[in-house]
Write an enzyme that holds these catalytic residues in place. Structure first.
Site, PDB file in Angstrom:
ATOM      1  N   ARG A   3       0.486  14.334  13.006  1.00  0.00           N
ATOM      2  CA  ARG A   3       0.916  14.186  11.607  1.00  0.00           C
ATOM      3  C   ARG A   3       1.291  15.522  10.962  1.00  0.00           C
ATOM      4  NH1 ARG A   3      -1.018   9.096  10.128  1.00  0.00           N
ATOM      5  NH2 ARG A   3       0.669   8.997   8.626  1.00  0.00           N
ATOM      6  N   ARG A  48      -9.022  -0.485   4.381  1.00  0.00           N
ATOM      7  CA  ARG A  48      -8.188   0.531   3.719  1.00  0.00           C
ATOM      8  C   ARG A  48      -6.858  -0.071   3.290  1.00  0.00           C
ATOM      9  NH1 ARG A  48      -7.711   6.111   6.888  1.00  0.00           N
ATOM     10  NH2 ARG A  48      -6.205   6.305   5.221  1.00  0.00           N
ATOM     11  N   ASP A  65       4.211   0.262  12.239  1.00  0.00           N
ATOM     12  CA  ASP A  65       2.964  -0.256  11.656  1.00  0.00           C
ATOM     13  C   ASP A  65       2.678  -1.697  12.049  1.00  0.00           C
ATOM     14  OD1 ASP A  65       3.152   1.550   8.484  1.00  0.00           O
ATOM     15  OD2 ASP A  65       2.634   2.149  10.515  1.00  0.00           O
ATOM     16  N   CYS A  84      -4.744  12.173  12.573  1.00  0.00           N
ATOM     17  CA  CYS A  84      -5.579  10.974  12.572  1.00  0.00           C
ATOM     18  C   CYS A  84      -5.465  10.367  13.967  1.00  0.00           C
ATOM     19  CB  CYS A  84      -5.113  10.019  11.488  1.00  0.00           C
ATOM     20  SG  CYS A  84      -3.441   9.517  11.756  1.00  0.00           S
ATOM     21  N   LYS A 117       0.843  -1.204   0.000  1.00  0.00           N
ATOM     22  CA  LYS A 117       0.000   0.000   0.000  1.00  0.00           C
ATOM     23  C   LYS A 117       0.876   1.251   0.000  1.00  0.00           C
ATOM     24  CE  LYS A 117      -1.794   1.504   4.054  1.00  0.00           C
ATOM     25  NZ  LYS A 117      -1.474   2.896   4.414  1.00  0.00           N
ATOM     26  N   ASN A 118       1.883   1.286   0.900  1.00  0.00           N
ATOM     27  CA  ASN A 118       2.662   2.519   1.081  1.00  0.00           C
ATOM     28  C   ASN A 118       3.710   2.724   0.011  1.00  0.00           C
ATOM     29  OD1 ASN A 118       1.068   3.034   3.226  1.00  0.00           O
ATOM     30  ND2 ASN A 118       2.550   2.426   4.786  1.00  0.00           N
TER      31      ASN A 118
HETATM   32  C1  EPZ Z   1       4.329   6.773   6.524  1.00  0.00           C
HETATM   33  O1  EPZ Z   1       3.610   7.828   7.114  1.00  0.00           O
HETATM   34  C2  EPZ Z   1       3.340   5.630   6.361  1.00  0.00           C
HETATM   35  N1  EPZ Z   1       2.265   6.042   5.465  1.00  0.00           N
HETATM   36  C3  EPZ Z   1       2.782   5.231   7.731  1.00  0.00           C
HETATM   37  O2  EPZ Z   1       1.937   4.107   7.524  1.00  0.00           O
HETATM   38  C4  EPZ Z   1       3.949   4.822   8.629  1.00  0.00           C
HETATM   39  O3  EPZ Z   1       3.449   4.520   9.915  1.00  0.00           O
HETATM   40  C5  EPZ Z   1       4.963   5.972   8.719  1.00  0.00           C
HETATM   41  O4  EPZ Z   1       5.395   6.340   7.390  1.00  0.00           O
HETATM   42  C6  EPZ Z   1       6.199   5.587   9.540  1.00  0.00           C
HETATM   43  O5  EPZ Z   1       6.813   4.471   8.963  1.00  0.00           O
HETATM   44  C7  EPZ Z   1       2.472   6.045   4.125  1.00  0.00           C
HETATM   45  O6  EPZ Z   1       3.543   5.714   3.643  1.00  0.00           O
HETATM   46  C8  EPZ Z   1       1.297   6.444   3.274  1.00  0.00           C
HETATM   47  P1  EPZ Z   1       6.533   9.934   8.848  1.00  0.00           P
HETATM   48  P2  EPZ Z   1       4.289   9.316   7.222  1.00  0.00           P
HETATM   49  O7  EPZ Z   1       6.534  11.215   8.101  1.00  0.00           O
HETATM   50  O8  EPZ Z   1       5.103   9.559   6.024  1.00  0.00           O
HETATM   51  C9  EPZ Z   1       6.807  13.082  12.364  1.00  0.00           C
HETATM   52  C10 EPZ Z   1      -0.038   2.848   7.716  1.00  0.00           C
HETATM   53  O9  EPZ Z   1      -0.612   2.313   8.681  1.00  0.00           O
HETATM   54  N2  EPZ Z   1       6.852  14.097  11.297  1.00  0.00           N
HETATM   55  O10 EPZ Z   1       7.704   9.025   8.738  1.00  0.00           O
HETATM   56  O11 EPZ Z   1       3.225  10.275   7.573  1.00  0.00           O
HETATM   57  C11 EPZ Z   1       5.402  12.491  12.500  1.00  0.00           C
HETATM   58  O12 EPZ Z   1       4.613  13.314  13.352  1.00  0.00           O
HETATM   59  C12 EPZ Z   1       0.539   4.241   7.852  1.00  0.00           C
HETATM   60  O13 EPZ Z   1       0.126   2.287   6.590  1.00  0.00           O
HETATM   61  C13 EPZ Z   1       7.155  15.413  11.621  1.00  0.00           C
HETATM   62  O14 EPZ Z   1       7.371  15.753  12.781  1.00  0.00           O
HETATM   63  O15 EPZ Z   1       5.242   9.083   8.478  1.00  0.00           O
HETATM   64  C14 EPZ Z   1       5.648  11.144  13.099  1.00  0.00           C
HETATM   65  O16 EPZ Z   1       5.760  11.268  14.505  1.00  0.00           O
HETATM   66  C15 EPZ Z   1       0.286   4.820   9.231  1.00  0.00           C
HETATM   67  N3  EPZ Z   1       7.179  16.352  10.639  1.00  0.00           N
HETATM   68  C16 EPZ Z   1       7.011  10.754  12.527  1.00  0.00           C
HETATM   69  O17 EPZ Z   1       7.601  11.957  11.994  1.00  0.00           O
HETATM   70  C17 EPZ Z   1       6.941  16.026   9.322  1.00  0.00           C
HETATM   71  O18 EPZ Z   1       7.011  16.931   8.446  1.00  0.00           O
HETATM   72  C18 EPZ Z   1       6.943   9.714  11.413  1.00  0.00           C
HETATM   73  O19 EPZ Z   1       6.210  10.288  10.386  1.00  0.00           O
HETATM   74  C19 EPZ Z   1       6.648  14.685   9.005  1.00  0.00           C
HETATM   75  C20 EPZ Z   1       6.612  13.730  10.003  1.00  0.00           C
END
Ligand code: EPZ
Length: 425
Positions: free
Chosen positions: A128, A404, A312, A123, A28-29
């Protein structure tokens, strides 16, 4: 009549060991970000092994709404032709349903000089934010402003830059990588995410004619090009999180399940932890065999960016560990609010104490089936695992979260011997 999967429930009769073979779908991701990247291609793109799940269908609908031609020429095969400029902004009703739509920001900005995406609301796992996305895109020369929850970005020709990510954010890495492909000159991205989905994106971008090097390491170098062509027949990597979910379900039900169509290397963090807990895990070329006899030991898990243990799979492991004798610890280091499933598991008899980022799980002899509610995709998957393990019948509400990210989860689990069904409202 269209079935509403957001209502209704998944009903599981617990206590059956899972046995047999299950084929894992495309990631998916990875598919979500590749579809966003395909909006940069000036010629047709064909993606294969795209999972048939609702998140993908929402993103496909968003692309269609902004005038990009998308069709399914065969099952799991997506044809995308982004020849003309999109009609922005994408419809809010669709964008708010899918946080990953924020991955359209980099591609649309880089190719068309402007992009509008809605700040996807927080969410159920955390706030996020997108500050790291904005920092990187601004470094490439973009003007970014917020207006009533919408991100408005504009730029002339982007220019390559040296960018350090304060945190190896997956989405920020992806948005900046995609934009940098069309920037003038070289971009050096440091402290980037190293997830397999990042490597898959780099491979796809290079198939489009980009020049991305170093994906999967801490530093990615990109030489910008004037435009990207197309890419026919790109195969999406298998879903390591779907795979991990079935591996944990096999261990939890003391079963014996062979997963096919996986990349074992992507599953290493989970394989190591399951072995530590006393589960037998045998890796093949593109398969993994998981066998559990119930003789398990408690373990400690810390979620970390790849190649650490994936956040995840944290909820699913919490469900599994809830009936492992002794005290197990989980530390969730990625999201600040990813323990909501603990309350639902407690309704089934689990003994879990949450203190900030730490969850302490005291194994109990068995869970009891009851009504529970999914609060996000992976929490829902954890409740399915709990239902499979529990004595009696479990009803899982808000099943739409689960659909989803898991293609045909009812069919796949039924083929492994589970007694599970979806009951519409
Ligand atoms: C991706 O989300 C995945 N989604 C998530 O999968 C996954 O849990 C996550 O990466 C971590 O591996 C997709 O790929 C569509 P991050 P993403 O940016 O990109 C902080 C699922 O269940 N952060 O690595 O949103 C954020 O708050 C989903 O399939 C900032 O502070 O994750 C979080 O604490 C859930 N500032 C941490 O980084 C930013 O600009 C990780 O977020 C961006 C993120």
């Amino acid at each position: 009549m269209e079935i509403n999967y957001d209502t209704g429930k998944i009903v599981v009769a617990g206590g059956r060991r899972l046995t047999g073979t299950v084929r894992i779908s495309g990631a998916k991701n990875a598919a979500l970000v590749l579809i966003c990247a395909a909006t940069m291609a000036t010629e047709p793109v064909i993606l294969e092994n795209v999972p048939d799940i609702s998140d993908i269908h929402v993103l496909v609908q968003i692309l269609k709404e902004i005038g990009i031609e998308v069709t399914w020429p065969a099952e799991g095969t997506l044809a995308i032709s982004a020849t003309g400029a999109p009609q922005l902004p994408p419809p809010y009703q669709l964008v708010k349903k899918l946080r990953a739509s924020n991955l359209l920001l980099g591609p649309l900005l880089a190719r068309f000089g402007q992009a509008q995406v809605s700040l996807p609301g927080g969410c159920n796992i955390g706030v996020r934010p997108m500050d790291l996305h904005f920092k990187g895109l601004a470094a490439l020369g973009a003007e970014i402003r917020m207006e009533k929850g919408t991100v408005l970005a504009s730029a002339g020709r982007l220019r390559g830059a040296r960018i350090y990510l304060d945190f190896p954010s997956v989405g920020a890495t992806e948005n900046i990588m995609m934009a940098a492909c069309l920037a003038e000159g070289q971009t050096i991205l440091e402290n980037v995410a190293k997830e397999p989905e990042i490597v898959d994106l780099a491979n796809f971008l290079n198939c489009l004619g980009a020049r991305v090097r170093g994906a999967g390491t801490d530093v990615i170098k990109i030489e910008g090009t004037a435009q990207l062509k197309g890419c026919l027949r790109y195969n999406v990597i298998p879903d390591r999180i779907e795979a991990g979910t079935y591996m944990i379900a096999a261990a939890a039900t003391r079963g014996s399940v062979q997963l096919s169509g996986v990349i074992p290397r992507h599953l290493e963090p989970l394989c190591a932890k399951l072995r530590e807990a006393g589960v037998s895990v045998t890796e093949g070329e593109d398969s993994v065999l998981v066998q559990g006899d119930g003789n398990y030991q408690p373990i400690d898990i810390k979620t970390l960016p790849y190649p650490g243990f994936p956040t995840d799979l944290q909820s699913q492991m919490m469900a599994f560990l809830s009936t492992v004798p002794g005290i197990s610890l989980i530390t969730e280091n990625i999201f600040e609010n990813r323990y909501r499933v603990a309350d639902e598991l407690a309704r089934m008899g689990a003994r879990i104490k949450v203190e900030g980022r730490l969850a302490v799980i005291e194994g109990v002899p068995a869970l009891q089936g009851t009504q529970v509610r999914a609060s996000d995709l992976r929490a829902g998957a954890a409740l399915v695992i709990a239902g499979l393990m529990a004595q009696g019948r479990t009803e899982i509400y808000n099943p739409g979260y689960i659909f989803r990210g898991y293609h045909d989860i009812i069919g796949k689990l039924s083929s492994l011997g589970a007694e599970i069904a979806f009951q519409a409202e």
